[in-house]
Scaffold this motif. Structure first.
Motif, short mmCIF file in Angstrom:
data_model
loop_
_atom_site.label_atom_id
_atom_site.label_comp_id
_atom_site.label_asym_id
_atom_site.label_seq_id
_atom_site.Cartn_x
_atom_site.Cartn_y
_atom_site.Cartn_z
N LEU A 69 0.79 -1.15 0.08
CA LEU A 69 -0.06 -0.03 0.11
C LEU A 69 0.85 1.18 0.07
N LYS A 70 1.93 1.34 0.74
CA LYS A 70 2.93 2.46 0.80
C LYS A 70 3.35 2.54 -0.56
N GLY A 71 3.84 1.57 -1.28
CA GLY A 71 4.60 1.66 -2.50
C GLY A 71 3.45 2.19 -3.35
N LEU A 72 2.21 1.76 -3.48
CA LEU A 72 1.28 2.26 -4.28
C LEU A 72 0.86 3.84 -4.19
N GLN A 73 0.96 4.14 -2.80
CA GLN A 73 0.49 5.42 -2.70
C GLN A 73 1.83 6.55 -3.12
N GLU A 74 2.68 6.03 -2.69
CA GLU A 74 3.99 6.49 -3.09
C GLU A 74 4.06 7.16 -4.36
N ALA A 75 3.57 6.08 -5.21
CA ALA A 75 3.58 6.28 -6.70
C ALA A 75 2.21 6.86 -7.03
N GLN A 76 1.65 7.44 -6.41
CA GLN A 76 0.38 7.96 -6.51
C GLN A 76 -0.87 7.31 -7.26
N TYR A 77 -0.80 6.19 -6.86
CA TYR A 77 -1.94 5.18 -7.15
C TYR A 77 -2.94 4.84 -5.91
N ARG A 78 -4.00 5.38 -6.30
CA ARG A 78 -5.08 5.32 -5.15
C ARG A 78 -6.32 4.57 -5.47
N LEU A 79 -7.02 5.16 -6.51
CA LEU A 79 -8.14 4.42 -7.07
C LEU A 79 -7.80 3.46 -8.11
N VAL A 80 -8.69 2.15 -8.11
CA VAL A 80 -8.43 1.22 -8.85
C VAL A 80 -9.22 1.53 -9.99
N THR A 81 -8.45 0.81 -11.33
CA THR A 81 -9.18 0.97 -12.43
C THR A 81 -9.89 -0.49 -12.38
N GLU A 82 -11.03 -0.36 -13.50
CA GLU A 82 -11.86 -1.71 -13.45
C GLU A 82 -11.40 -2.67 -13.40
N ILE A 83 -10.22 -3.00 -14.48
CA ILE A 83 -9.54 -4.18 -14.63
C ILE A 83 -8.85 -4.65 -13.04
N GLN A 84 -8.38 -3.60 -12.61
CA GLN A 84 -7.71 -3.82 -11.16
C GLN A 84 -8.95 -4.46 -10.18
N ARG A 85 -9.98 -3.64 -10.07
CA ARG A 85 -11.08 -3.98 -9.32
C ARG A 85 -11.45 -5.25 -9.27
N GLN A 86 -11.75 -5.69 -10.62
CA GLN A 86 -12.19 -7.21 -10.93
C GLN A 86 -11.17 -8.25 -10.83
N THR A 87 -9.87 -8.03 -10.99
CA THR A 87 -8.74 -8.98 -10.83
C THR A 87 -8.03 -9.23 -9.61
N ILE A 88 -7.82 -8.24 -9.08
CA ILE A 88 -6.79 -8.19 -7.81
C ILE A 88 -7.52 -9.06 -6.72
N GLY A 89 -8.86 -9.02 -6.60
CA GLY A 89 -9.71 -9.63 -5.41
C GLY A 89 -9.51 -11.36 -5.88
N LEU A 90 -9.66 -11.47 -7.01
CA LEU A 90 -9.61 -13.09 -7.40
C LEU A 90 -8.21 -13.49 -7.32
N ALA A 91 -7.20 -12.75 -7.91
CA ALA A 91 -5.72 -13.12 -7.70
C ALA A 91 -5.36 -13.18 -6.33
N LEU A 92 -5.80 -12.48 -5.42
CA LEU A 92 -5.47 -12.45 -4.16
C LEU A 92 -6.04 -13.80 -3.31
N GLN A 93 -7.15 -14.35 -4.00
CA GLN A 93 -7.70 -15.66 -3.17
C GLN A 93 -6.99 -16.71 -4.09
N GLY A 94 -6.26 -16.50 -4.82
CA GLY A 94 -5.31 -17.72 -5.39
C GLY A 94 -5.58 -18.13 -6.59
N LYS A 95 -6.86 -17.66 -7.22
CA LYS A 95 -7.45 -18.09 -8.50
C LYS A 95 -6.55 -17.79 -9.65
N ASP A 96 -6.70 -18.76 -10.63
CA ASP A 96 -6.15 -18.25 -11.91
C ASP A 96 -7.01 -17.21 -12.61
N VAL A 97 -6.26 -16.44 -13.45
CA VAL A 97 -7.33 -15.31 -13.88
C VAL A 97 -6.79 -15.05 -15.36
N LEU A 98 -7.89 -15.07 -16.15
CA LEU A 98 -7.62 -14.61 -17.56
C LEU A 98 -8.17 -13.16 -17.72
#
Ligand SMILES: Nc1ncnc2c1ncn2[C@@H]1O[C@H](COP(=O)(O)OP(=O)(O)OP(=O)(O)O)[C@@H](O)[C@H]1O
Length: 695
Positions: free
Chosen positions: A13-42
């Motif tokens: 989170l600190k790295g993201l903030q330092e790089a000025q990334y705060r709000l997620v884009t749509e693809i990030q919103r939809q994939t990060i959660g799934l990937a964090l659960q350990g799923k394969d994602v296309l």
């Protein structure tokens, strides 16, 4: 949704903030959660929608959760199609992952395999190009991927388009079956689905824009113009003269077109900086051009498709497709260099009358909203005479013009879709004149094809023959280097494989852009290109000037065309493309400076090296030099230690084989060429290969 809404580690989170990334884009919103659960994602999403962070964030989190250390070896492998894209991804990883303790490496070829081999076992997160990775898998004894946790295939469509399908299959076979795989692509093709079947297990499909009305960003305004081949150069010049305050990328079908038109436009002095990017340039030169273009507020970049995919050039206002793209996917990737991350952009496609129907149909099938605009031909500045004058004085430029001519024809000939691309319908004599040539060079492969057609297609090939007859008298001057194109042209795609190969060679995307193995054995042609590059130093253009701020490109243009006096001269029927500055953008400079809106202000203050918009080569070089000095000292100590051990072991040397002994000598010589750099400030180590900053 914000990144902080995901269960991410403080370090990420600190790295993201330092790089000025705060709000997620749509693809990030939809994939990060799934990937964090350990799923394969296309994951598939439009160009510029933020796919890079969609895999970097879960990759960092995965290793963090496993409490990965450098002793655990390779944990994440990211495969990118080109060196440039791999480097760009590496930059984002370094920025966002700077608070983690993992080591990250970039293996993209261009240097001695053995040097890379010595470093590869220390790397936890590896970003690489496919060919070089496979080479390490085959030849590097220290390369272990047995504990790999995550495989990321970035720009999968591009990887496959570049002919890496077999390489990818071989790589995947070498990886442990139990792993998480994320596959990202801007376009959904059959081959991407095939690759997904092979590499992903029960994947979650995230196709962000599947139901979208259009497959290109909504903020992108897309138009096409139908114009004769012989008018294209004039059209481009006129366009640039009317967009002096804009940043544009112009895509060409072949490297030699870029080389010639770059040279000639430098001489023409359109009034804004002209740059060129193609695969025959050295890697270092490519990085310089990239950086220079990124920093410019107004400039035009002439490029082959090497720049078409994945590269994140900030604030590009216009994408001009001087030559018709191979297909709708290539079109989408090219126009994707503008209108990135919520920004606006404009795209203009130049189509020959013979290309219009087929290409427009393809685009509409792919849900690309493109409208025709008309341009009044009388309003176009004719530069043919000026070009002829340049060529009359400069034999080398004339040679380039001839190569450009042949190269364009060959690229058209090698295109698969014969409904769109028909080399026999091109007005060769007029095209040659438009390049400044007095007459059309003889194109041997076309002559051979014509002969073949006479023999093979006497019955049904009348159309082609007619066309060929029309062009017969234009095939005059000899031109070497085209005999390689064989004569089995049937007017259809029967010999697709050979032509595909030739075409790849022609646009030199594959070998020259990605794989160091091939680059190391430079062909005569490549060497020539390099020497041509050297000569280009003499031209007062940006290529080799390191400090872009000190550069003035043709600002004092005083040519007698008065087309800047009235920007409304070039009026189009539906809208005024060429006069857009005067009408649409009262403050064009601020448009350029807006990008990216959130990041800009703070990045100005922040370390320039962390700027998302580009690579500060000078600074990188400086850092690398310092670190290199430190590492060399460290390494010398190690070598001394090694000597001590060797002296002890001297008696055993007598029993060594010659190969073992030469290995020892080579090993010692590395003391002066070390290329692993510890980024001690943020504990990420960097194995930099292929980008030789020391020069
Ligand atoms: N969450 C975010 N907030 C702000 N900017 C972002 C965010 N995500 C991505 N960006 C910016 O958007 C731009 C495009 O991102 P990225 O290169 O990842 O797109 P992409 O989908 O991979 O595009 P392409 O398919 O063309 O490669 C980059 O400049 C990036 O810094």
């Amino acid at each position: 949704q914000r990144f902080s809404d995901f269960p991410l580690s403080k370090k990420t989170l600190k790295g993201l903030q330092e790089a000025q990334y705060r709000l997620v884009t749509e693809i990030q919103r939809q994939t990060i959660g799934l990937a964090l659960q350990g799923k394969d994602v296309l994951g598939a999403a439009k160009t510029g929608s933020g796919k890079t962070l969609a895999f970097i964030v879960p990759a960092l989190e995965l290793l963090y959760r496993h409490q990965w250390t450098s002793a655990d070896g390779l944990g994440v492998l990211v495969i990118s199609p080109t060196r440039e894209l791999a480097y760009q991804t590496f930059k984002v990883l370094r920025k966002v992952g700077r608070n983690h303790e993992f080591s990250a490496g970039l293996i993209i070829g261009g240097k001695d395999l053995k040097e890379e081999s010595e470093r590869i076992h220390n790397i936890n997160m590896l970003i690489c190009t496919p060919g070089r990775l496979l080479q390490h898998m085959d030849e590097t004894s220290y390369f272990y991927a047995s504990d790999l946790q995550m495989l990321v295939l970035d720009e999968a469509d591009r990887i496959l388009d570049m002919g890496f399908a077999d390489t990818m299959n071989a790589i995947i076979e070498n990886l442990p079956k139990k792993r998480q795989t994320l596959l990202f692509s801007a376009t959904q093709t059959k081959s991407v689905k095939d690759l997904a079947r092979l590499s992903l297990k029960d994947p979650e499909y995230v196709w962000v824009h599947e139901k979208a009305k259009f497959s290109t960003p909504a903020t992108l305004d897309q138009n096409y113009v139908v114009c004769e081949l012989q008018q294209k150069v004039n059209m481009l010049y006129s366009f640039l003269r009317n967009h002096l305050k804009k940043k544009s990328i112009v895509f060409f079908a072949s490297c030699k077109e870029v080389q010639y038109l770059f040279r000639v436009f430098c001489k023409l002095q359109p009034g804004l900086p002209v740059l060129a990017l193609h695969g025959k340039q050295h890697q270092m030169k490519r990085m310089e051009v990239y950086t220079c273009f990124v920093r410019k507020k107004a400039a035009v970049l002439f490029a082959t498709d090497i720049a078409a995919r994945g590269l994140d050039f900030p604030a590009v206002n216009w994408v001009i497709q001087f030559d018709c793209p191979e297909d709708a996917n290539t079109y989408i990737h090219r126009v994707g260099r503008t209108a990135r991350y919520k920004e606006g952009g404009e795209a203009l496609l130049l189509l020959l009358p013979s290309e219009e129907k087929g290409m427009v149909e393809q685009l509409s099938q792919r849900k690309v909203p493109v409208s025709e605009i008309k341009i009044n031909p009388e309003k176009i500045t004719d530069i043919q005479k000026r070009m002829q004058a340049f060529l009359a004085q400069d034999q080398e430029l004339k040679d380039k013009a001839q190569r450009c001519f042949v190269s364009y024809l060959r690229s058209v000939y090698l295109m698969k879709n014969k409904e769109v691309f028909d080399v026999f319908r091109l007005p060769l004599a007029e095209y040659a004149l438009s390049l400044g040539l007095a007459m059309a060079p003889r194109v041997r492969f076309l002559q051979k094809v014509r002969k073949q057609l006479c023999v093979n297609e006497a019955a049904d090939g009348t159309d082609h023959l007619k066309q060929t007859e029309q062009n017969k008298n234009t095939l005059l001057i000899n031109e070497e280097g085209v005999e390689k194109c064989e004569t089995n042209f049937s007017g259809k795609a029967s010999d697709n494989k050979t032509k595909e190969k030739e075409r790849r060679k022609e646009t030199e995307e594959c070998s020259a852009s990605s794989e160091g193995a091939e680059e190391s054995s430079a062909s005569e042609d490549e060497l020539k290109e390099v020497s041509e590059e050297e000569e280009e130093k003499e031209v007062p253009v940006p290529g080799r000037v390191p400090n872009p701020d000190s550069m003035q490109f043709f600002e004092d243009d005083d040519d007698d065309d008065d087309d800047t006096e009235d920007l409304d001269l070039l009026t189009v029927k539906r809208r005024n493309v060429f006069g857009v500055e005067a009408k649409d953008n009262p403050a064009p400079v601020s448009l350029v400076q807006q990008w990216p809106p959130v990041q800009k202000s703070s990045l100005m203050k922040a370390d320039e090296e962390n700027d998302a918009s580009g690579i500060n080569l000078d600074k990188v070089k400086e850092i690398l030099r310092e670190e290199d000095k430190f590492d060399k000292e460290e390494y010398r100590k190690k070598v001394k230690e090694k000597h001590r051990v060797i002296c002890k072991l001297l008696p055993y040397y007598l029993s060594w084989t010659k190969a073992e002994f030469s290995d020892l000598v080579t090993y010692q010589s590395y003391g002066t060429q070390l290329d692993v750099f510890e980024f001690r400030d943020h504990s990420v180590s960097h194995c930099e290969n292929g980008l030789d900053f020391s020069g």
